[in-house]
Design a protein around this motif. Structure first.
Motif, PDB file in Angstrom:
ATOM      1  N   LEU A  77      -5.347  -5.781   3.940  1.00  0.00           N
ATOM      2  CA  LEU A  77      -5.014  -5.724   5.370  1.00  0.00           C
ATOM      3  C   LEU A  77      -3.937  -4.680   5.634  1.00  0.00           C
ATOM      4  CD1 LEU A  77      -4.915  -9.541   6.263  1.00  0.00           C
ATOM      5  CD2 LEU A  77      -6.840  -7.967   6.406  1.00  0.00           C
ATOM      6  N   GLU A  78      -2.956  -4.613   4.752  1.00  0.00           N
ATOM      7  CA  GLU A  78      -1.886  -3.623   4.910  1.00  0.00           C
ATOM      8  C   GLU A  78      -2.461  -2.205   4.839  1.00  0.00           C
ATOM      9  OE1 GLU A  78       1.812  -2.406   5.810  1.00  0.00           O
ATOM     10  OE2 GLU A  78       1.262  -4.528   5.596  1.00  0.00           O
ATOM     11  N   ASN A  79      -3.374  -1.958   3.929  1.00  0.00           N
ATOM     12  CA  ASN A  79      -3.996  -0.636   3.835  1.00  0.00           C
ATOM     13  C   ASN A  79      -4.822  -0.315   5.071  1.00  0.00           C
ATOM     14  OD1 ASN A  79      -2.884  -0.288   1.321  1.00  0.00           O
ATOM     15  ND2 ASN A  79      -4.728  -0.873   0.188  1.00  0.00           N
ATOM     16  N   MET A  80      -5.550  -1.300   5.589  1.00  0.00           N
ATOM     17  CA  MET A  80      -6.327  -1.097   6.809  1.00  0.00           C
ATOM     18  C   MET A  80      -5.416  -0.753   7.971  1.00  0.00           C
ATOM     19  SD  MET A  80      -9.058  -4.254   6.383  1.00  0.00           S
ATOM     20  CE  MET A  80     -10.021  -3.898   7.858  1.00  0.00           C
ATOM     21  N   LYS A  81      -4.292  -1.453   8.052  1.00  0.00           N
ATOM     22  CA  LYS A  81      -3.327  -1.191   9.136  1.00  0.00           C
ATOM     23  C   LYS A  81      -2.791   0.235   9.046  1.00  0.00           C
ATOM     24  CE  LYS A  81       0.636  -3.277   8.834  1.00  0.00           C
ATOM     25  NZ  LYS A  81       1.547  -2.107   8.718  1.00  0.00           N
ATOM     26  N   LYS A  82      -2.465   0.681   7.840  1.00  0.00           N
ATOM     27  CA  LYS A  82      -1.943   2.038   7.656  1.00  0.00           C
ATOM     28  C   LYS A  82      -2.961   3.101   8.045  1.00  0.00           C
ATOM     29  CE  LYS A  82       1.316   0.852   3.963  1.00  0.00           C
ATOM     30  NZ  LYS A  82       1.599   0.956   2.502  1.00  0.00           N
ATOM     31  N   LYS A 121      -2.604  -5.493  -7.984  1.00  0.00           N
ATOM     32  CA  LYS A 121      -2.406  -6.931  -7.849  1.00  0.00           C
ATOM     33  C   LYS A 121      -1.032  -7.238  -7.271  1.00  0.00           C
ATOM     34  CE  LYS A 121      -5.393  -8.125 -11.781  1.00  0.00           C
ATOM     35  NZ  LYS A 121      -5.465  -8.769 -13.111  1.00  0.00           N
ATOM     36  N   ASP A 122      -0.915  -8.383  -6.659  1.00  0.00           N
ATOM     37  CA  ASP A 122       0.360  -8.909  -6.180  1.00  0.00           C
ATOM     38  C   ASP A 122       0.465 -10.329  -6.715  1.00  0.00           C
ATOM     39  OD1 ASP A 122       2.626  -9.705  -4.856  1.00  0.00           O
ATOM     40  OD2 ASP A 122       1.954  -9.096  -2.861  1.00  0.00           O
ATOM     41  N   LYS A 123       1.545 -10.611  -7.453  1.00  0.00           N
ATOM     42  CA  LYS A 123       1.709 -11.917  -8.098  1.00  0.00           C
ATOM     43  C   LYS A 123       0.516 -12.260  -8.987  1.00  0.00           C
ATOM     44  CE  LYS A 123       4.921 -13.735  -4.636  1.00  0.00           C
ATOM     45  NZ  LYS A 123       5.153 -12.482  -3.913  1.00  0.00           N
ATOM     46  N   GLY A 124      -0.010 -11.213  -9.657  1.00  0.00           N
ATOM     47  CA  GLY A 124      -1.059 -11.404 -10.643  1.00  0.00           C
ATOM     48  C   GLY A 124      -2.466 -11.530 -10.099  1.00  0.00           C
ATOM     49  N   GLU A 125      -2.665 -11.360  -8.774  1.00  0.00           N
ATOM     50  CA  GLU A 125      -3.989 -11.535  -8.197  1.00  0.00           C
ATOM     51  C   GLU A 125      -4.284 -10.434  -7.184  1.00  0.00           C
ATOM     52  OE1 GLU A 125      -3.920 -15.507  -6.542  1.00  0.00           O
ATOM     53  OE2 GLU A 125      -4.695 -16.352  -8.405  1.00  0.00           O
ATOM     54  N   PHE A 126      -5.571 -10.251  -6.896  1.00  0.00           N
ATOM     55  CA  PHE A 126      -6.003  -9.305  -5.863  1.00  0.00           C
ATOM     56  C   PHE A 126      -5.896 -10.001  -4.504  1.00  0.00           C
ATOM     57  CE2 PHE A 126      -8.431  -8.147  -9.710  1.00  0.00           C
ATOM     58  CZ  PHE A 126      -7.943  -6.853  -9.884  1.00  0.00           C
ATOM     59  N   GLU A 166     -11.610  -1.524   1.471  1.00  0.00           N
ATOM     60  CA  GLU A 166     -10.203  -1.646   1.093  1.00  0.00           C
ATOM     61  C   GLU A 166      -9.987  -2.716   0.024  1.00  0.00           C
ATOM     62  OE1 GLU A 166      -7.961   0.504   1.820  1.00  0.00           O
ATOM     63  OE2 GLU A 166      -9.438   1.570   3.051  1.00  0.00           O
ATOM     64  N   MET A 167     -10.777  -3.784   0.052  1.00  0.00           N
ATOM     65  CA  MET A 167     -10.663  -4.782  -1.017  1.00  0.00           C
ATOM     66  C   MET A 167     -11.202  -4.233  -2.330  1.00  0.00           C
ATOM     67  SD  MET A 167     -11.396  -8.513   0.739  1.00  0.00           S
ATOM     68  CE  MET A 167     -13.103  -8.133   1.110  1.00  0.00           C
ATOM     69  N   LEU A 206     -15.014 -10.759  -1.917  1.00  0.00           N
ATOM     70  CA  LEU A 206     -15.959  -9.745  -2.383  1.00  0.00           C
ATOM     71  C   LEU A 206     -17.161 -10.337  -3.094  1.00  0.00           C
ATOM     72  CD1 LEU A 206     -13.651  -6.848  -3.602  1.00  0.00           C
ATOM     73  CD2 LEU A 206     -15.379  -6.730  -1.797  1.00  0.00           C
ATOM     74  N   CYS A 207     -17.099 -11.591  -3.477  1.00  0.00           N
ATOM     75  CA  CYS A 207     -18.275 -12.236  -4.060  1.00  0.00           C
ATOM     76  C   CYS A 207     -19.427 -12.287  -3.054  1.00  0.00           C
ATOM     77  CB  CYS A 207     -17.931 -13.643  -4.536  1.00  0.00           C
ATOM     78  SG  CYS A 207     -16.781 -13.691  -5.931  1.00  0.00           S
TER      79      CYS A 207
END
Length: 334
Positions: free
Chosen positions: A202-207, A191-196, A181-182, A95-96
């Motif tokens: 990708l999972e949201n896009m797939k859904k 977050k997952d494991k403390g990070e974005f 989505e990002m 996203l930067c």
């Protein structure tokens, strides 16, 4: 096609060489890692490159930024520099360079190289480059159905779900969809494991209907540490044409060159055996030495030496015997 290359990390596992330059600028067969990556992507996508966004640390310096813009120009693109001030995960890094997230986009993390024998199909919603690995627990992995469509993204699975590891190169037909989505992850602090994580986006896009397919590479080459980088240099020397790798301006006296090797401009070889699998940067002098399977950078002097499986930096002076060297810039070892 736009390309986004996150490369803000300094590459601590490749120290001391990354104390003076970012890891993606380390040479592989005479060209920086990131240039090899950009050129290989250009071959696979088989279309014109518009803009390339390099996401770096602010401390990289103007010389690095200028070098990156030249790399973009070398494949017909326009180079853009973006800064990542906080390391908050893969989605945050991409996203930067959010202004490049439009239309067809490739995202490629600059710590890996690849070989592939396919041409990318730009009509697909998305392509995720993968490689089969023995231990998938250290990687994000995918699962596919019988139609070879990706059904699941799993980040560093604790239990086996798949051995198809995501190598860090992605194609998206709709960059704006990925951007949305990002950004959703950031806005809702997901977050997952403390990070974005990109895999969550990708999972949201797939859904929401996006259909992703794997692009399986024939070889995945890591540049994470010294041994891996030396091996990657070896493999690239084996891929490339020998007549393109030895400068015409090499001063050779009573020496033997065993291909494949890369030898840059104004290198001097005296009473030495060089190769196979050796890369030597410009203005380096090698005398009375035997060198195999190594990377030697620019303006270095080597005398009465015998070594292999090694990396020597710029402006190094070395004399001695070793099977395993890693010497940073401006060092003298006798």
């Amino acid at each position: 096609m736009n390309i986004i290359i996150p490369m803000a990390g300094r590459g601590t596992r490749l120290r001391p060489h990354t104390l003076t330059i970012p890891k993606p600028l380390m040479p592989i067969a005479g060209k920086p890692i990131v240039q090899r990556l950009v050129e290989d992507i250009a071959k696979v996508c088989d279309t014109s490159i518009n803009k390339i966004g390099f996401i770096i640390g602010r401390d990289f310096g103007k010389d690095v930024e200028n070098d990156l813009r030249k790399i973009a120009e070398s494949v017909g693109g326009e180079g853009h520099i973006y800064y990542q001030d906080e390391k908050l995960g893969t989605a945050h890094a991409i996203l930067c360079a959010k202004e490049l997230l439009e239309g067809n986009v490739i995202v490629a993390f600059a710590d890996t190289l690849f070989r592939a024998d396919f041409k990318m199909d730009p009509t697909k919603d998305g392509i995720i480059w993968v490689q089969q690995v023995d231990d998938p627990s250290a990687f994000g992995v995918i699962k596919v159905n019988n139609a070879n469509v990706i059904t699941d993204f799993v980040e560093k699975p604790e239990h086996f779900v798949s051995d198809l590891a995501i190598i860090g190169i992605y194609y998206f037909k709709d960059g704006a969809f990925l951007n949305k989505e990002m950004q959703y992850l950031i806005d809702h602090d997901i977050k997952d494991k403390g990070e974005f994580q990109l895999t969550n986006a990708l999972e949201n896009m797939k859904k929401k209907g996006a259909e992703f397919v794997p692009g399986q590479v024939s070889e995945w080459l890591d540049c994470g540490n010294k041994d891996a980088t030396v091996y990657t240099n070896k493999r690239y020397l084996e891929y490339l044409k020998e007549d393109q790798l030895i400068s015409k301006n090499v001063h050779k006296k009573n020496s033997v060159i065993i291909p494949p090797v890369f030898i840059a401009e104004n290198v001097t070889l005296e009473n030495s055996v060089v190769g196979p699998h050796v890369s030597i940067g410009e203005n380096t002098v090698v005398k009375n030495s035997v060198i195999q399977n190594s990377i030697i950078q620019t303006n270095t002097e080597i005398n009465n030496a015998n070594f292999k499986n090694s990396i020597l930096g710029n402006f190094v002076s070395f004399e001695g015997k070793s099977d395993d060297l890693s010497i940073g810039d401006y060092n003298t070892v006798q």
